[in-house]
Enzyme design. Structure first.
Site, short mmCIF file in Angstrom:
data_model
loop_
_atom_site.label_atom_id
_atom_site.label_comp_id
_atom_site.label_asym_id
_atom_site.label_seq_id
_atom_site.Cartn_x
_atom_site.Cartn_y
_atom_site.Cartn_z
N CYS A 2 6.41 10.62 -65.60
CA CYS A 2 6.00 11.72 -66.11
C CYS A 2 4.46 11.44 -66.56
CB CYS A 2 6.73 11.46 -67.74
SG CYS A 2 8.44 11.38 -67.92
N ARG A 27 2.11 11.52 -59.57
CA ARG A 27 2.97 10.55 -59.79
C ARG A 27 4.62 10.94 -59.93
NH1 ARG A 27 -0.17 8.08 -64.48
NH2 ARG A 27 1.58 7.87 -65.90
N TRP A 75 9.71 13.58 -65.02
CA TRP A 75 10.56 12.77 -64.11
C TRP A 75 11.77 12.31 -64.88
CZ3 TRP A 75 12.22 7.63 -63.06
CH2 TRP A 75 12.80 7.48 -61.56
N ASN A 100 6.37 10.53 -72.32
CA ASN A 100 6.74 9.63 -71.38
C ASN A 100 7.27 8.32 -71.89
OD1 ASN A 100 6.40 8.16 -69.11
ND2 ASN A 100 4.04 8.16 -69.02
N GLY A 101 8.59 7.87 -71.09
CA GLY A 101 9.21 6.70 -71.42
C GLY A 101 10.46 6.83 -71.82
N GLU A 479 8.40 -3.95 -45.12
CA GLU A 479 7.58 -2.86 -45.87
C GLU A 479 7.82 -1.62 -44.83
OE1 GLU A 479 6.22 -1.87 -48.27
OE2 GLU A 479 4.52 -0.65 -47.52
N LYS A 483 8.90 2.03 -46.04
CA LYS A 483 8.26 3.28 -45.85
C LYS A 483 9.08 4.34 -45.33
CE LYS A 483 5.57 2.79 -47.86
NZ LYS A 483 4.75 1.48 -48.73
N GLU A 486 11.90 5.62 -47.64
CA GLU A 486 11.35 6.38 -48.83
C GLU A 486 10.82 7.75 -48.46
OE1 GLU A 486 8.21 4.82 -51.44
OE2 GLU A 486 7.65 3.80 -49.81
N HIS A 502 23.68 -13.09 -37.19
CA HIS A 502 24.26 -13.61 -38.25
C HIS A 502 25.10 -12.54 -38.82
CE1 HIS A 502 23.14 -17.68 -37.75
NE2 HIS A 502 21.82 -17.56 -37.53
N LYS A 601 5.28 7.85 -58.75
CA LYS A 601 4.13 6.94 -58.71
C LYS A 601 4.15 6.20 -59.83
CE LYS A 601 0.64 5.47 -56.03
NZ LYS A 601 1.13 4.93 -54.61
C1 F6R Z 1 6.56 2.08 -52.09
C2 F6R Z 1 5.89 1.82 -53.63
C3 F6R Z 1 6.67 1.23 -54.60
C4 F6R Z 1 5.73 0.39 -55.41
C5 F6R Z 1 6.30 -0.22 -56.79
C6 F6R Z 1 5.44 -0.97 -57.40
O1 F6R Z 1 5.72 2.71 -51.12
O2 F6R Z 1 4.82 2.41 -53.56
O3 F6R Z 1 7.74 0.47 -54.15
O4 F6R Z 1 4.78 -0.62 -54.74
O5 F6R Z 1 6.93 0.86 -57.47
O6 F6R Z 1 4.26 -0.19 -57.76
P1 F6R Z 1 2.75 -0.89 -58.49
O7 F6R Z 1 2.22 -1.54 -57.33
O8 F6R Z 1 2.15 0.24 -59.07
O9 F6R Z 1 3.52 -1.89 -59.42
#
Ligand code: F6R
Length: 606
Positions: A2, A27, A75, A100-101, A479, A483, A486, A502, A601
């Protein structure tokens, strides 16, 4: 997550509020809204579509206008993303509030407020705050909010307006970010300074427990004990360009291509790896520690996993890496001589901050944040800090934050190795030279984009993928899989290649693409055997191979040639084609790359 914007001005602030929401779109959100005091009455517009739709509503349909207002991107946590749950939430057409929260005791508060005759029209936890403030209001909104937040358990940032106080917005924060933007005869609140780019470049960063009142005349803050407080006003600029796409299709693509610049900015200027890069007290702290505990989430966790290899092989320091949301709730054995390293792009991730506080409560006194936001809660909470200079990252999928974190962690490993006598001056100079050459090497990897686009057309038709790596490149495979899933929604899993037999080998058929990270390192021969295990089951291999590996394309094996092996820093090169593969596959599938479904985000809730 949010986003909040609030403003008090002597002009119509609806365009400022909506522009602020546009800047917070990165975000992640599923509904949005704005409320203003218009001729003394709260009026609002809400949308379950994009901010552009809200803009359309307030400009063309409702011509909403007012000089005091609040706005929100939501969100969903409690209650579906439908209009009646979108913020601003009203109480009896008198109070309007954004939040937010998560309020943990909302059920008890709702019962109490129902007892007082309040009707609930949403499924949100937020509605209790609006009614609580309404029920407690005695003519002073600032005081009311100070009293009301005493009854809230959980994490929140809020902004609230009241019809009887036409030039006032009151905010409060506990566990979620909120900044004050200081203007000339006008003042602002926002979750992130980025939201106010263009309106002001002067910001005060609120502390946990602060309550703030903004009016035309100024800003008043009370701390968690209710005492008047001053928060330093700092000039924060250079935010403007971050929200412009330039020649790119998406922010993720822009951010992938910004990596050479971001890494250049993160590499220390000095000609040696010295402890003071991590803060004044670092030399003392680094000489006391005997191990490292890394805490992080998601992509940042994978940078920690990669760093473990560097810290143990170069600096010979025992390193443990834990997922923050697990560590915070598990019984662990604290070691006060361990350095706790938290890694975070945003510096606001609720789980990582909670894990850090948990470690501190267990007696861990030495803490270091590796973070991209200088003003974040995490940087304020740790003894030492190293800032990555990725610049604002807008795409939900982290790219340049990851490679700059790796850069910072490599600097940490060599700095500790030097202090512990494992790196001499010659080796130090060689590491520095390799680091400084990294941006140029990255440019040659970015030039592989056309070949990766060709692969992505094939990947776009798949529903599953396996990623393989070994050693230092296993976290890179993890990673790459994260990617892909997601942003393209293709199910992807990563394994250390030696683990295939395994269990996961059972999944390998002609329909299963197997992406392989193949650097020319000590494990190459082992990896080649693992690749044969896949071929023997008909699996299709897509290999990113260092130029000096002699792995060539043949039946069932497609190869994209990377530069020659880059030594210890190779993971930073190898992750980039995986980012591009995920990006172009998602584009080919037509997903919303920068705002993938269900994700946000800066995850400021647990
Ligand atoms: C994936 C991604 C998330 C963040 C995670 C931690 O692409 O962006 O997995 O890495 O939410 O976020 P931060 O780094 O802001 O603590």
């Amino acid at each position: 997550m949010c986003g909040i914007v609030g403003a008090v001005a002597q002009r119509n602030i609806v365009p400022v509020l909506v522009e602020g929401l546009r800047r917070l779109e990165y975000r992640g959100y599923d509904s949005c809204g704005v409320a203003v005091l218009s001729n003394g009455e709260p009026r609002r517009a809400r949308s379950v579509a994009r901010v552009a739709d809200l803009d359309e509503q307030v400009v063309r349909e409702t011509q909403l206008s007012g000089m005091t207002g609040i706005a929100h991107t939501r969100w969903a946590t409690h209650g579906a993303p439908v209009t009646h749950n979108a913020h601003p939430i009203f109480s009896r057409d008198t109070v309007a509030l954004v939040h937010n929260g998560i309020i943990e005791n909302y059920e008890a508060l709702r019962e109490m407020l129902r007892g007082k005759g309040y009707e609930f029209v949403s499924q949100t936890d937020t509605e209790v705050i609006a009614h609580l403030i309404h029920s407690m209001y005695r003519g002073d909104l600032f005081q009311t909010v100070r009293d009301a937040v005493q009854q809230l358990h959980g994490a929140y940032a809020i902004a609230v307006i009241h019809k009887d106080q036409p030039h006032t917005v009151v905010g409060a924060r506990q566990g979620s970010p909120l900044v004050v933007g200081v203007g000339e005869g006008e003042n602002f609140l926002a979750s992130d300074a980025l939201a106010l780019a263009g309106s002001t470049d002067r910001f005060a960063f609120l502390e946990e427990g602060d309550v703030v009142e903004i009016t035309l005349e100024g800003v008043k803050i009370a701390d968690r004990d209710g005492l008047p407080a001053q928060r330093e006003v700092r000039v924060v600029s250079a935010y403007g360009g971050a929200v412009e796409l330039g020649p790119y299709r998406h922010f993720m693509q822009k951010e992938i291509f910004e990596q050479p610049r971001a890494i250049t900015d993160t590499i220390p200027q000095s000609d040696s790896f010295d402890a003071d890069l991590f803060g004044e007290k670092a030399a003392g702290v680094f000489s006391e520690i005997d191990s490292i505990l890394i805490l992080a989430c998601g992509t940042s966790y994978y940078s920690g996993l990669t760093a473990k290899y560097w810290l143990e092989s170069i600096a010979k320091i025992p390193t443990q890496v834990e997922i923050a949301s697990e560590y915070r709730y598990r019984e662990s054995v604290p070691n006060p001589k361990s350095l706790v390293v938290t890694i975070s792009q945003s510096g606001e991730t609720a789980d990582t901050i909670a894990a850090l506080k948990h470690a501190q409560s267990l007696g861990h006194k030495h803490t270091l944040a590796i973070c991209n936001v200088a003003t974040s809660a995490m940087v304020r909470q740790t003894e030492l800090a190293f800032l990555t200079h990725a610049g604002t990252e807008i795409g939900v999928a982290s790219t340049k934050a990851f490679t700059t974190q790796l850069t910072a962690l490599f600097v940490l490993a060599v700095t500790l190795a030097k202090m512990r006598g494992f790196v001499d001056a010659k080796r130090e100079a060689a590491y520095l030279a390799q680091l400084r050459h990294l941006p140029a090497a990255l440019n040659s990897v970015l030039a592989l984009e056309p070949q990766i686009i060709a692969w992505s057309e094939e990947f776009a038709r798949k529903e599953n993928a396996l990623f393989l790596g070994r050693g230092l490149h296993y976290p890179i495979a993890l990673e790459g899989a994260l990617k892909l899933k997601e942003i393209s929604y293709i199910h992807a899993e990563a394994y250390p290649a030696g683990e295939l037999k395994h269990g996961p080998l059972a999944l390998v058929t002609e329909a299963m693409p197997v992406v392989t990270v193949a650097p020319n390192d000590a494990l190459l021969d082992k990896l080649k055997s693992n690749m044969q295990e896949v071929r023997a089951r008909g699996g299709e291999l897509y290999v990113f191979a260092d130029a000096d590996t002699r792995i060539v394309s043949e039946d069932g094996i497609q190869v994209i040639r990377m530069p020659e092996h880059y030594g210890a820093l190779s993971p930073i090169l190898h992750v980039v084609p995986l980012q591009m593969l995920a990006y172009h596959t998602a584009c080919a599938r037509g997903t919303d790359v920068d705002k993938p479904r269900n994700l946000a985000k800066s995850v400021t809730v647990e």
